[in-house]
Every structure is written in structure tokens, then in C-alpha cells.
Design a protein around this motif. Sequence first.
Motif, PDB file in Angstrom:
ATOM      1  N   TYR A 277      57.405 -30.356 -12.121  1.00 49.93           N
ATOM      2  CA  TYR A 277      56.693 -29.070 -12.094  1.00 49.93           C
ATOM      3  C   TYR A 277      57.500 -27.973 -12.763  1.00 49.93           C
ATOM      4  O   TYR A 277      56.951 -27.123 -13.472  1.00 49.93           O
ATOM      5  CB  TYR A 277      56.379 -28.708 -10.638  1.00 49.93           C
ATOM      6  N   HIS A 278      58.822 -27.985 -12.569  1.00 46.84           N
ATOM      7  CA  HIS A 278      59.635 -26.911 -13.134  1.00 46.84           C
ATOM      8  C   HIS A 278      59.589 -26.906 -14.659  1.00 46.84           C
ATOM      9  O   HIS A 278      59.628 -25.859 -15.290  1.00 46.84           O
ATOM     10  CB  HIS A 278      61.081 -27.002 -12.625  1.00 46.84           C
ATOM     11  N   ASN A 279      59.488 -28.110 -15.273  1.00 43.47           N
ATOM     12  CA  ASN A 279      59.377 -28.163 -16.728  1.00 43.47           C
ATOM     13  C   ASN A 279      58.044 -27.593 -17.210  1.00 43.47           C
ATOM     14  O   ASN A 279      57.983 -26.871 -18.209  1.00 43.47           O
ATOM     15  CB  ASN A 279      59.535 -29.606 -17.213  1.00 43.47           C
ATOM     16  N   LEU A 280      56.979 -27.919 -16.479  1.00 47.14           N
ATOM     17  CA  LEU A 280      55.667 -27.372 -16.832  1.00 47.14           C
ATOM     18  C   LEU A 280      55.643 -25.859 -16.658  1.00 47.14           C
ATOM     19  O   LEU A 280      55.019 -25.139 -17.443  1.00 47.14           O
ATOM     20  CB  LEU A 280      54.584 -28.016 -15.960  1.00 47.14           C
ATOM     21  N   LEU A 281      56.338 -25.391 -15.640  1.00 56.68           N
ATOM     22  CA  LEU A 281      56.400 -23.950 -15.385  1.00 56.68           C
ATOM     23  C   LEU A 281      57.103 -23.225 -16.529  1.00 56.68           C
ATOM     24  O   LEU A 281      56.636 -22.178 -17.010  1.00 56.68           O
ATOM     25  CB  LEU A 281      57.139 -23.699 -14.063  1.00 56.68           C
ATOM     26  N   ILE A 282      58.217 -23.805 -16.992  1.00 56.35           N
ATOM     27  CA  ILE A 282      58.950 -23.197 -18.116  1.00 56.35           C
ATOM     28  C   ILE A 282      58.063 -23.139 -19.350  1.00 56.35           C
ATOM     29  O   ILE A 282      57.987 -22.103 -20.038  1.00 56.35           O
ATOM     30  CB  ILE A 282      60.240 -23.988 -18.406  1.00 56.35           C
ATOM     31  N   GLN A 283      57.376 -24.244 -19.631  1.00 55.47           N
ATOM     32  CA  GLN A 283      56.541 -24.270 -20.827  1.00 55.47           C
ATOM     33  C   GLN A 283      55.377 -23.287 -20.721  1.00 55.47           C
ATOM     34  O   GLN A 283      55.007 -22.635 -21.698  1.00 55.47           O
ATOM     35  CB  GLN A 283      56.022 -25.700 -21.065  1.00 55.47           C
ATOM     36  N   ASN A 284      54.815 -23.185 -19.564  1.00 53.72           N
ATOM     37  CA  ASN A 284      53.708 -22.247 -19.350  1.00 53.72           C
ATOM     38  C   ASN A 284      54.161 -20.815 -19.603  1.00 53.72           C
ATOM     39  O   ASN A 284      53.468 -20.017 -20.249  1.00 53.72           O
ATOM     40  CB  ASN A 284      53.188 -22.391 -17.919  1.00 53.72           C
ATOM     41  N   LEU A 285      55.348 -20.486 -19.105  1.00 56.77           N
ATOM     42  CA  LEU A 285      55.894 -19.152 -19.325  1.00 56.77           C
ATOM     43  C   LEU A 285      56.147 -18.905 -20.809  1.00 56.77           C
ATOM     44  O   LEU A 285      55.847 -17.819 -21.338  1.00 56.77           O
ATOM     45  CB  LEU A 285      57.194 -18.976 -18.534  1.00 56.77           C
ATOM     46  N   ARG A 286      56.702 -19.890 -21.474  1.00 54.37           N
ATOM     47  CA  ARG A 286      56.965 -19.748 -22.908  1.00 54.37           C
ATOM     48  C   ARG A 286      55.669 -19.520 -23.685  1.00 54.37           C
ATOM     49  O   ARG A 286      55.580 -18.644 -24.554  1.00 54.37           O
ATOM     50  CB  ARG A 286      57.677 -20.990 -23.431  1.00 54.37           C
ATOM     51  N   ASP A 287      54.636 -20.309 -23.362  1.00 56.15           N
ATOM     52  CA  ASP A 287      53.364 -20.196 -24.083  1.00 56.15           C
ATOM     53  C   ASP A 287      52.753 -18.812 -23.905  1.00 56.15           C
ATOM     54  O   ASP A 287      52.311 -18.179 -24.870  1.00 56.15           O
ATOM     55  CB  ASP A 287      52.386 -21.262 -23.590  1.00 56.15           C
ATOM     56  N   HIS A 288      52.706 -18.340 -22.654  1.00 59.60           N
ATOM     57  CA  HIS A 288      52.094 -17.041 -22.386  1.00 59.60           C
ATOM     58  C   HIS A 288      52.895 -15.901 -23.011  1.00 59.60           C
ATOM     59  O   HIS A 288      52.315 -14.944 -23.539  1.00 59.60           O
ATOM     60  CB  HIS A 288      51.957 -16.819 -20.872  1.00 59.60           C
ATOM     61  N   PHE A 289      54.220 -16.007 -22.938  1.00 59.46           N
ATOM     62  CA  PHE A 289      55.064 -14.947 -23.490  1.00 59.46           C
ATOM     63  C   PHE A 289      54.929 -14.894 -25.016  1.00 59.46           C
ATOM     64  O   PHE A 289      54.847 -13.813 -25.614  1.00 59.46           O
ATOM     65  CB  PHE A 289      56.516 -15.193 -23.083  1.00 59.46           C
ATOM     66  N   GLU A 290      54.871 -16.052 -25.625  1.00 59.51           N
ATOM     67  CA  GLU A 290      54.703 -16.099 -27.077  1.00 59.51           C
ATOM     68  C   GLU A 290      53.339 -15.536 -27.477  1.00 59.51           C
ATOM     69  O   GLU A 290      53.221 -14.752 -28.429  1.00 59.51           O
ATOM     70  CB  GLU A 290      54.842 -17.543 -27.572  1.00 59.51           C
ATOM     71  N   GLN A 291      52.304 -15.927 -26.740  1.00 56.56           N
ATOM     72  CA  GLN A 291      50.955 -15.443 -27.044  1.00 56.56           C
ATOM     73  C   GLN A 291      50.878 -13.920 -26.916  1.00 56.56           C
ATOM     74  O   GLN A 291      50.252 -13.242 -27.732  1.00 56.56           O
ATOM     75  CB  GLN A 291      49.951 -16.109 -26.097  1.00 56.56           C
ATOM     76  N   TYR A 292      51.533 -13.379 -25.881  1.00 58.24           N
ATOM     77  CA  TYR A 292      51.524 -11.926 -25.685  1.00 58.24           C
ATOM     78  C   TYR A 292      52.201 -11.215 -26.848  1.00 58.24           C
ATOM     79  O   TYR A 292      51.693 -10.210 -27.378  1.00 58.24           O
ATOM     80  CB  TYR A 292      52.236 -11.579 -24.374  1.00 58.24           C
ATOM     81  N   GLN A 293      53.355 -11.719 -27.262  1.00 60.33           N
ATOM     82  CA  GLN A 293      54.079 -11.081 -28.361  1.00 60.33           C
ATOM     83  C   GLN A 293      53.289 -11.149 -29.663  1.00 60.33           C
ATOM     84  O   GLN A 293      53.273 -10.191 -30.451  1.00 60.33           O
ATOM     85  CB  GLN A 293      55.451 -11.736 -28.531  1.00 60.33           C
TER      86      GLN A 293
END
Length: 729
Positions: free
Chosen positions: A559-575
Amino acid sequence: MTEPARIGIIIGKIYKTVNRKQISGILEEAFSRNISADIFIMHEEHFQTTIGEENLLHMMQFSLLDGVIFIPYSFASKEYSDEIERFLLENCPKPVVRIGIEHKPFVPVWYHDRAEMAEITRHLIQVHQCKNLLCLTGPAQNPVSMERLAGFQEALAEADIPYQEEKNTVYGDFYLFSAQKLAQEFADGARPLPDAVVCANDLMAVSLCDALKKHQISVPDDVLITGYDGAMESALHMPPVTTYAPSWEQLGRNAMCQLYELITGKSLISRKSETGTLICRKTCGCQNYASVSEKSEFNYLQLEENYIDSSLSVRMLSCTSLETLVKTIYNLNFVFFDPEYYDKEYYALCLCENWDEEKRPSHQHGGYSEQMMRMHYNGGYTLFPITEMVSPDFRTNDTPTATFFSALYFQDRCFGYSVLQYLGIADGVNPYYLRFCRETSNALEFLRVRNALQSLAYHDYLSQVRDALTGLYKLNHLPYLWKEYLESVRLRNENCFWIALDIAGLYRLAETGGTLLKDKLLVAFAEQLQNICSYHEKCLRAGESDFLILGSEPESSHYHNLLIQNLRDHFEQYQRSLKQVVLPLQSAVLTDAEIQLLTEETVTAAAAALVTQAKSNKATYSEQLHYKKLKKIRNQIYQTPEQEWSVILCSQKLNISISYFCKIYQKAFGVTCAYDIRRAKMEHGKYLLLHTADTLQEISRKCGYDYSHFMRTFKKFFQMTPTEYRRGK
């Protein structure tokens, strides 16, 4: 015109005997006509306190009343009573009877105090042979003062005693100061001592007796003193004061009859008629004075004992919540309830919905909210509109009622009001009720201040443990947070993990775009962090561009790996939505095995080391080069899990070797490509289990597994069998 059903009464200082008698007379006459009354009690007359009490006027609903009786002389402050009159003139469309002598727009009702004052004066002249008399009346030009002075003058004229205003009259204030001043003049010789002083009320008579005693002037040996009103103070004073007790009850009856005539157009004669009584006591030289022992003036000793024994203030002020305060208030009703009227008296505490808010919105009903809460003993409440004044259950009795309203406030702050109701009882209210209301107001203010201070203390605590910009916990709060969080993880039988995150290159963004742009990006990321971390995680800000996540997951979960990737995806999309240079999110993970060795003393250092590790975990050039393609493949795996995915197929899509593909895939997403393929198929299996009626064999086939392999893999991922999952476990 229709018969009246309910009238309103506005009165001040209801604890005074004469005022209670007037109310008793009004209610007695009203009840005989099956008319109920709402009595609005106002007794505070100091500038700083009347603001809160005056709101009670705005609560009055004239649409529910057929008429109003106003008793202005119950207020010591003429300015206060004049303000109430102005309010009635501007807002009351119903008939108003004013108990007073002045000719106002309202219909006046008064008794014959001129004749009664003359009777007192005749008693001094005829019985005690007084020739040199002085009248201490109220303020000059005051109608009541002048009327009582006129009675004194009539008695002198009947006895052929010359009257000289300067010699025979002193204009006072109906209060103790003028009496004390007159006594000083007698003692100094500035004014000769007369045979007798006729005071226009009992308060001045009592005060004059006390002041003369301090100057060694004896009453009645040196001078005779009389009062007027028949107040209890005159009977309790030593020596007892001669007075005239007008029938205040009859005055109230006459006021009710006058209001009835204004409402209906029908003439009404009171069912009872009483005259006043001259009560001769020691201050006029009558040794065999009468003592007052009327039932209405019974000794309140038992109630006084109840009040003292109840420890009212201490018990109310010790309450730490509104619920306990309300229970205490209802438990202490006995301090003003009269046992004689058991089952005929009811009390209700009515509070504004926002009674303890620091800044209250404005309302059309003074300081009261549109919806009021009638508080219940059990801690609940019933909402009712302020336009009804009381909750509906208070209006369901067939018996005529007397409902007393008293404001609960502190200076200009409105909390609500107390409601005391009597069924068919005309003389139920007593002075202890007002004392109880004042204690209730003080307790509400004390609780409000206590709550406000606790809120300030909590906000101060939050300012110490929360980051001002992002609202996340500060890293220095980790030792206090960690122990409690670890215990909750162990109760769920899960493994703990830490994730350190670093927004790489943030300082360069601040240099090019300014501090404001940097802060907006940090706030946006913190919001994403809290929204995405939705499974018991705790989020901390660990530095200028650094964050720490405390999380947990079932054993063998990624789960922690999926959480990291989810954060990366959303942060990249926002930027990208801001059309700015995308800053990479770097991470490092601490597993449960390493975390178990930490203590409260070492967690902060371990977190700092993990953040340092995250800062150093920069992606290589080749990983950055393939990241977009890797992300596209991963999305396809999860969007179409039913396809025949394999690591070989995925590496061919990037046209790189299998070993290098596996290396950069795990580096990018924290999990292997094979794990993602299995996970995608298991998530697809969960969907089919919930949304189709397919058999387990059919679902296994659609997920690319044989039956036994699907069952084993599903249980490994989700710690339950497919059958258990479908049944809702």
C-alpha cells in the motif's frame, strides 16, 4: 370585539412587596375572566446591565397579546421607564394601560393617594396634637410627589394651620439621600426640628429615622415620623414606622378592568373592592401599633434556608459543560419553588442557539436567535421559533396561566431567558426566583468564558504542534504523536511504515517565481497529502520542502508504494495545470522491522535521517527519460487487467531489455511490474465479485487464473477468500 385571551405585563423590581401585590391583583382579576398573562420582569437599572435586559422587550410578540399593562413606578430610573414607554409607542399596536398618574398617550390608572396622605396628616394633627409639620415629598413637579403634597396641604388647611412652602415642604428623591440630607440639616440647626415629618414614601421615612438616630435625635421622643406605601421595610424597622398601606392589589384589579374595557369596549367592574389602611406604629407615638401578619407577607425563612443550603453559586460555577449546568439548574429549582404550589409551577431554561459565540450575528429580535432552544434535564433540547416566545407545551393548559419571563444576560450579551409558569396562581412568584436567574446568568457567562479560554489554550497548543502554513503537524511533535499512533496500529494488527517526501528544487522555484508561488505550491501539496492519505495516516511537515507520513498496512501489502505513486501523480498533474516546471517528488521508506526498534527519544532523529535519504534518492537520467512511458504502461495494466499482460510484453513496448525494464519500473513505482499485474487482476476480481453473479470459476478465468491459483492469490492480497469478500466480510 372578542374576549381577550392573553395580556402582557411589563414590570421592574418584582421582588418589592408593592410590585408583587400589583401583579397579584392584575392576575386575580384576569384569572376570574379566564385570561392568561405573560409577565416580563426587568429589574436591572444600571447603564452597563440594562443593554442586555432591554433585549427582552424585542422578544415580546404583540401578535400573541391582546393588550399590555405597564407599571413604570416599579422602576427607580425614570430614564429606563421612559425608554420602555418609547418602545411601546413605536412597536405596540395593542391597547396599553399605564399604572401611574401622568397623562400620557396610554390610559392611566392610579389610586387616591391625595386623600390617603391627608388621612395620615390628620392623624398627626388630631391624635398627637402636632402643629408644626413638615412634608418630605418626591421631586418637584413629579405628579406623584405633587399629588401627595396636595393631600398634606389639604389636612393643614382643614386644621387652619398656615402653609408655607419653604417652611413646610422639602422636595426629595423618593430615595435615602434626601432623607439623610434633611437629617443633617436638623442636626446642624440649618432647619428647625418640627413636631412631625410626613414622608411621601416608606423608604424615605425609614432612611430619615436611621439618619436622625446617628445624630442622637430620638424618634418619636423628639420628632414623629410617618411614611407611605405599606412596605415590609416599615414593619421590620426598629422602631416600626407608621405608614399608610394603599391597596396595591386593588390598583392591579382596576388596571385589568381598564384594559379589558379598552380591548372589548365593555365596561368591567372589579369583583373585589378594597381601600387602603392607616397602620399606626411607634414612630408616630402610637404605642399599641399594629403588626402586619398577612398571608401574602409570610416569612421566607424556609426559602432562605433552602437558598443558603443549596450552595447555589458554587454548584453552578463548578459546571464544566452546558449539559451539566442545565442539569444543575433544574436540580436547584427547589430554592424558589413554593411547596404549596406543587404541580402548579413549571420552569424552563430557553437559550439562544449560539448563546456562547464570541461574535453574534444581528437579529431582528434584539439579541435573541431566530430559533431558541428549550433545554431539557436529560441534556437534549426542543427548538422553537422566537416568534412563539415559549415552546408549544407551555401553551396547552386550559387553566389560566401566569408566565414570567426574565432575561439571562451579562452586560450586553444575551444568553436567553428563564420562563416560570404558574397554573391559576396569582401570587406565586417570590424574590428568590430573581436571585436564581442572576446566578444562572453568572454561571452561563462563567461557562462561556471558561469555554473561550479553553479554546484559546487549544489554539495556542495547535500553534505549537501545527505548521502555520500547511496545518500539518510539526516534526517536533512526533515523539508525542508516535507512541499513541503505534498503539493504534498494533490494535489493528497491521505493520507500520514511514514515508519521507521531498519536493526537489523548491528553492529554485522561490528564486524565480517568488516566495508567494512557493507557499501556494506547499499549501496545495499539503491539501493533496491530507486528501489522499485517508487510511489513519498522520502527516507532518519535516522541513522547508520535506514531509513525513506515518502509515500502516496489512502484512505483505504494498500500500505504501501505491500511496507514493498516487501522490506523485496528483502533484505532477497539479503542477502541469499551472503550466510551470514540474518539480519531482522524491521519497524514502522506513519499514516496520526498522520502526520497531525506535523509541520516543530516537524517533525525531530517525525521521530526520529518513528525510535526508529522500533528498538523496534522485532519479537517474534514463529513469526520467522513460518515466512517461512507464506510467502509461502502468495505467493500461490497471485499466485493462483482463488482457494478457506480462513483463516481457511491457519491456517490448519500451524496446528495452527485461532486466533493465524491471529495474527502472521498480525504481519509478516502488513495486515490480509483476506485482502490479497481479494486483490489477485481483482488483478486477473484486469488481466482478461485487457487481456480477459470475461463479468463482468464471471470475478466475476472466482474471487469467485457474480456480485454485485465483483463490490463493486473492487471499494473499486481501486476507480473506473471494467467497468471504462477496458475502460482505
